[in-house]
Design a protein around this motif. Structure first.
Motif, mmCIF file in Angstrom:
data_model
loop_
_atom_site.group_PDB
_atom_site.id
_atom_site.type_symbol
_atom_site.label_atom_id
_atom_site.label_comp_id
_atom_site.label_asym_id
_atom_site.label_seq_id
_atom_site.Cartn_x
_atom_site.Cartn_y
_atom_site.Cartn_z
ATOM 1 N N THR A 252 43.438 27.184 61.172
ATOM 2 C CA THR A 252 43.061 26.508 62.413
ATOM 3 C C THR A 252 41.996 25.446 62.160
ATOM 4 N N ALA A 253 42.238 24.254 62.683
ATOM 5 C CA ALA A 253 41.249 23.172 62.607
ATOM 6 C C ALA A 253 40.546 23.095 63.964
ATOM 7 N N PHE A 254 39.250 23.333 63.984
ATOM 8 C CA PHE A 254 38.490 23.370 65.233
ATOM 9 C C PHE A 254 37.998 21.971 65.602
ATOM 10 N N SER A 255 37.922 21.729 66.891
ATOM 11 C CA SER A 255 37.377 20.459 67.354
ATOM 12 C C SER A 255 35.857 20.476 67.238
ATOM 13 N N ASP A 256 35.251 19.299 67.244
ATOM 14 C CA ASP A 256 33.797 19.199 67.145
ATOM 15 C C ASP A 256 33.142 19.569 68.475
ATOM 16 N N ILE A 257 31.962 20.165 68.384
ATOM 17 C CA ILE A 257 31.112 20.337 69.569
ATOM 18 C C ILE A 257 30.329 19.043 69.713
ATOM 19 N N PRO A 268 28.043 14.543 67.183
ATOM 20 C CA PRO A 268 28.425 15.941 66.913
ATOM 21 C C PRO A 268 27.174 16.822 67.024
ATOM 22 N N LEU A 269 27.212 17.838 67.851
ATOM 23 C CA LEU A 269 26.031 18.673 68.101
ATOM 24 C C LEU A 269 25.507 19.327 66.830
ATOM 25 N N LEU A 270 26.407 19.726 65.935
ATOM 26 C CA LEU A 270 25.978 20.480 64.755
ATOM 27 C C LEU A 270 25.107 19.653 63.821
ATOM 28 N N ASP A 271 25.148 18.325 63.952
ATOM 29 C CA ASP A 271 24.251 17.490 63.146
ATOM 30 C C ASP A 271 22.802 17.659 63.580
ATOM 31 N N GLY A 272 22.591 18.165 64.807
ATOM 32 C CA GLY A 272 21.231 18.261 65.327
ATOM 33 C C GLY A 272 20.762 19.660 65.638
ATOM 34 N N VAL A 273 21.579 20.677 65.366
ATOM 35 C CA VAL A 273 21.217 22.051 65.697
ATOM 36 C C VAL A 273 21.200 22.884 64.424
ATOM 37 N N SER A 274 20.074 23.504 64.155
ATOM 38 C CA SER A 274 19.943 24.283 62.923
ATOM 39 C C SER A 274 19.728 25.770 63.181
ATOM 40 N N SER A 275 19.627 26.175 64.440
ATOM 41 C CA SER A 275 19.383 27.578 64.730
ATOM 42 C C SER A 275 19.960 27.913 66.093
ATOM 43 N N GLY A 276 19.722 29.143 66.535
ATOM 44 C CA GLY A 276 20.239 29.583 67.823
ATOM 45 C C GLY A 276 21.615 30.214 67.693
ATOM 46 N N GLN A 470 27.596 18.861 55.414
ATOM 47 C CA GLN A 470 26.916 20.117 55.117
ATOM 48 C C GLN A 470 26.698 20.953 56.368
ATOM 49 N N SER A 471 26.504 20.298 57.531
ATOM 50 C CA SER A 471 26.271 21.016 58.780
ATOM 51 C C SER A 471 27.551 21.628 59.339
ATOM 52 N N GLY A 472 28.697 21.210 58.780
ATOM 53 C CA GLY A 472 29.979 21.682 59.282
ATOM 54 C C GLY A 472 30.642 20.716 60.234
ATOM 55 N N SER A 473 29.951 19.644 60.612
ATOM 56 C CA SER A 473 30.534 18.672 61.532
ATOM 57 C C SER A 473 31.471 17.730 60.792
ATOM 58 N N ARG A 474 32.421 17.210 61.516
ATOM 59 C CA ARG A 474 33.425 16.328 60.924
ATOM 60 C C ARG A 474 32.808 14.980 60.556
ATOM 61 N N GLN A 475 33.078 14.536 59.333
ATOM 62 C CA GLN A 475 32.679 13.193 58.931
ATOM 63 C C GLN A 475 33.819 12.208 59.123
ATOM 64 N N ARG A 476 35.023 12.663 58.732
ATOM 65 C CA ARG A 476 36.156 11.753 58.833
ATOM 66 C C ARG A 476 37.455 12.520 58.674
ATOM 67 N N ASP A 477 38.472 12.135 59.441
ATOM 68 C CA ASP A 477 39.830 12.624 59.252
ATOM 69 C C ASP A 477 40.630 11.541 58.536
ATOM 70 N N ILE A 478 41.318 11.916 57.471
ATOM 71 C CA ILE A 478 42.048 10.953 56.645
ATOM 72 C C ILE A 478 43.513 11.371 56.581
ATOM 73 N N THR A 479 44.391 10.487 57.013
ATOM 74 C CA THR A 479 45.824 10.752 56.949
ATOM 75 C C THR A 479 46.407 10.046 55.736
#
Length: 705
Positions: A252-257, A268-276, A470-479
């Motif tokens: 499964t490929a998850f969408s970005d938060i 992308p939220l994960l670029d700015g959230v390190s806890s919680g 590294q945060s898990g957020s998408r950098q790029r989709d490449i086809t």
């Protein structure tokens, strides 16, 4: 000093004491209110024309300590993160069973090997065969069940992420609305501590979901940011958006938060959230659980492959009349190219007597069959001629098949000193001619392809790869599209590694000597590659590129892909426990029902060194199946224990931080009662001063009358 001045001073004192008493009463009333921060009224001397003119309340504020507040919010966020990681990882660990028990999954693997070794001593025992087959299937059923539960844990984490986002958005909106209330009250010098207390309660709740940094605004209210600087509340509230995946499997490929800041900037939220809790749920969904699934997939795949290796070296008695191979995903010419060593195909009657044999000596792209020269294009015709009608070979839909004629059976054995080999597998094993464990999808990825081999995919078919940071957020989709050309693996590799239309900016794919395709990032710590979509279909196997080469997380699906061959489950006599005697001449027996040497080979599977691939953060390497299983068991237990320790430590720190914050900001009944007494006395003193002023007025008025 005039009597009016005295009266004004007394009145200001009375009003100040009233305000202080009201603040104190409010504090006492909320002594048991969770999260309540005590109020404090700041007072100062009033001065008119250089003379004291009483006392004023400059403001009513909350007795907050911003340092303790920051420590409490940070500790609370980390506690929420570690708690949810432990909670869900413990569910995963429990699926493997109690590590100290001999009934856990890993112990069953060793028991299976022992069962085969025992069966070797009585190969004619139908009950023993049936029991061992049952145990073999039970192992793969259990692996499939564990794999399914791991994906269920990921699905639960994903669903809770959706719920968390739906909870956070109203919190941000309410905090932003209270900002307006507080700002308006601050301008008119009103008591806004009630709104501030409510706002801080919401911030405390928000900090459970993500790390929060609070900055006071000069005009009242707060600005909220994550520790990485993403604005949550400023001139308005940020909005988070996410759509859960629904049903989750290993691929499964998850969408970005995503977060849309009050300014309209979208990140992308994960670029700015390190806890919680949000970070903890993402870590269990995208890191911890996939790692466990990948290692389980690798262990299960190697267990199946090594059982098949041993079973392909054996034969049942009587020998099977038909041997049907697995889908190779290649043409026969590609499949045969690259073999070395020697194997023998023998046709035997029901009593195991040799009817005909074909000794095949491979030499890269050519071979000899009983001394007759052949190549991949003439292999079938030369082989069939050498078998003299006792057995025939055919190749269709990517599968090799051997059929005995006239009731003959077919058995295969490699030369003891120079066994056949390609990609680390013998001839029968590579084609899967006598597999014990079957599967409908590729489960080992040493394809044997070279750069010059035909890949079998049609030009224009595409594969979409996702590069994540590294945060898990998408950098790029490449086809990447299958290129037009001659259809070689070299061309496909070039398309994948193209720096513009491929992944060449982030890393490179390579094809090793065994035909295994692998991606290596330039910065492995900061780059991961996954498969979002695969629209490729190989001819003739019908599998996709990611399935053929094990790209992305497809390897984790292998744990649920195996079953003991259906005809062996129906007839335990087809379990191969004997070995073909290569020295037997035509017309003499080469197989015996009492031969249990093949059972010993199956029993020794756990002791043989196996080349494990990298999976789930483990670098792989060469070790025995039993050692790998033991290492995996230790890792699962160790990670669960570490997660528990992290959770307990984080919660203890959060409790201590909250305690210190409450000690500084909360209501102390002893202090409040002292304040109550003090302000009552101040009130009484101001009232007596007013009474004294009144008496003096009355005397003066009486004199004038």
């Amino acid at each position: 000093m005039s009597l009016n001045s005295i009266m004004n001073i007394a009145t200001s004192g009375l009003k100040t004491a009233q305000t202080q008493l009201r603040v104190t009463a409010d504090n006492i009333a909320n002594v048991d209110t969770p999260g309540y921060i005590r109020k404090a009224a700041d007072q100062s001397a009033a001065v008119t024309n250089g003379y004291g003119s009483g006392v004023d309340i400059t403001r009513v504020r909350l007795a907050t300590d911003r340092f303790l507040q920051a420590a409490s919010l940070s500790a609370g966020a980390d506690a929420a993160r570690q708690t949810v990681r432990y909670e869900l990882y413990d569910q995963i660990q429990n699926q493997f069973g109690d590590p100290s028990s001999d009934s856990n999954f890993f112990a069953q693997v060793d028991k299976l090997f022992a069962s085969y070794a025992t069966l070797a001593e009585s190969p004619t025992s139908s009950a023993g065969r049936q029991d061992t087959i049952y145990k073999t299937q039970a192992i793969f059923n259990q692996a499939s069940g564990i794999a399914s539960q791991i994906q269920s844990a990921r699905q639960e984490a994903d669903g809770r992420l959706q719920s968390a986002i739906e909870t956070v958005n109203p919190l941000l909106e309410q905090i932003a609305k209270l900002n307006k209330t507080i700002a308006a009250g601050t301008v008119t010098n009103e008591d806004v501590t009630g709104a501030q207390n409510a706002q801080l309660g919401l911030i405390n709740e928000l900090s459970k979901y993500m790390d929060v940094k609070v900055e006071a605004r000069s005009n009242g209210g707060v600005t909220l940011r994550t520790n990485a600087g993403t604005t949550l509340v400023g001139e308005g509230a940020a909005t988070l958006s996410y759509q859960s995946a629904g049903t989750v499997d290993a691929t499964t490929a998850f969408s970005d938060i995503m977060i849309t800041e009050p300014s309209g900037t979208r990140w992308p939220l994960l670029d700015g959230v390190s806890s919680g809790q949000i970070r903890g749920l993402v870590e269990i969904r995208d890191v911890d659980a996939p790692a466990a699934a990948a290692r389980l997939g690798e262990l299960t795949a190697k267990l199946a492959d090594e059982l098949n290796r041993a079973h392909n070296a054996n034969s049942s008695v009587p020998a099977p009349t038909t041997l049907t191979g697995r889908y190779t995903g290649q043409s026969l010419e590609n499949a045969l190219t690259g073999f070395t060593g020697t194997t023998t195909i023998t046709a035997v009657d029901a009593a195991g007597v040799v009817q005909a044999s074909a000794r095949i000596v491979f030499s890269g792209g050519t071979m000899t069959i009983n001394g007759a020269a052949a190549d991949p294009t003439t292999f079938l015709s030369v082989l069939n001629a050498q078998m003299g009608g006792a057995a025939t070979a055919s190749f269709s839909d990517g599968k090799l098949q051997l059929d005995g004629a006239g009731g003959n059976g077919v058995a295969i054995a490699d030369d003891a000193t120079s066994p056949s080999a390609k990609g680390g597998r013998g001839f029968s094993h590579w084609f899967g001619l006598n597999d014990l464990v079957s599967t409908t999808t590729p489960t080992f990825y040493e394809t044997g392809l070279t750069l010059a081999s035909q890949h079998g995919f049609d030009p224009g078919e595409s594969l979409t790869l996702r590069v994540s940071g590294q945060s898990g957020s998408r950098q790029r989709d490449i086809t990447v599209s299958v290129p037009a050309g001659t259809g070689t693996m070299g061309e496909m590799l070039g398309a994948l590694n193209d720096p513009i239309t491929g992944v060449g900016r982030y890393g490179s794919f390579s094809l090793d000597a065994a035909g295994k395709l692998a991606f290596k990032a330039y910065d492995p710590a900061a780059t991961t590659l996954s498969v979002v979509n695969d629209n490729t279909t190989q001819d003739p196997s019908g599998v996709s590129m990611s399935q053929l080469f094990g790209l992305g997380e497809i390897g984790a699906t292998r744990a649920g892909a195996y079953t003991v061959r259906s005809d062996i489950q129906r007839d335990p006599g087809k379990l191969a426990l004997a070995q073909l005697n290569l020295s037997a001449a035509a017309g003499t027996p080469a197989l015996s029902k009492s031969d249990g040497r093949g059972g010993l080979v199956l029993g020794d599977v756990g002791k043989k060194n196996v080349a494990f691939g990298a999976a789930g953060g483990n670098s792989g390497g060469t070790k025995t199946l039993s050692s790998y299983a033991a290492d995996f068991a230790g890792e699962i237990g160790g990670k669960a224990s570490a997660a528990k320790t992290r959770s307990e430590t984080a919660n203890a720190l959060a409790k201590e931080a909250d305690s210190r914050r409450t000690s500084a900001e909360g209501v102390n009944m002893d202090e409040e009662l002292v304040n109550m007494t003090t302000f009552q006395q101040a009130y009484n003193a101001s009232a007596r001063l007013i009474q004294a002023s009144k008496d003096m007025y009355d005397v003066l008025i009486g004199i004038l009358q």
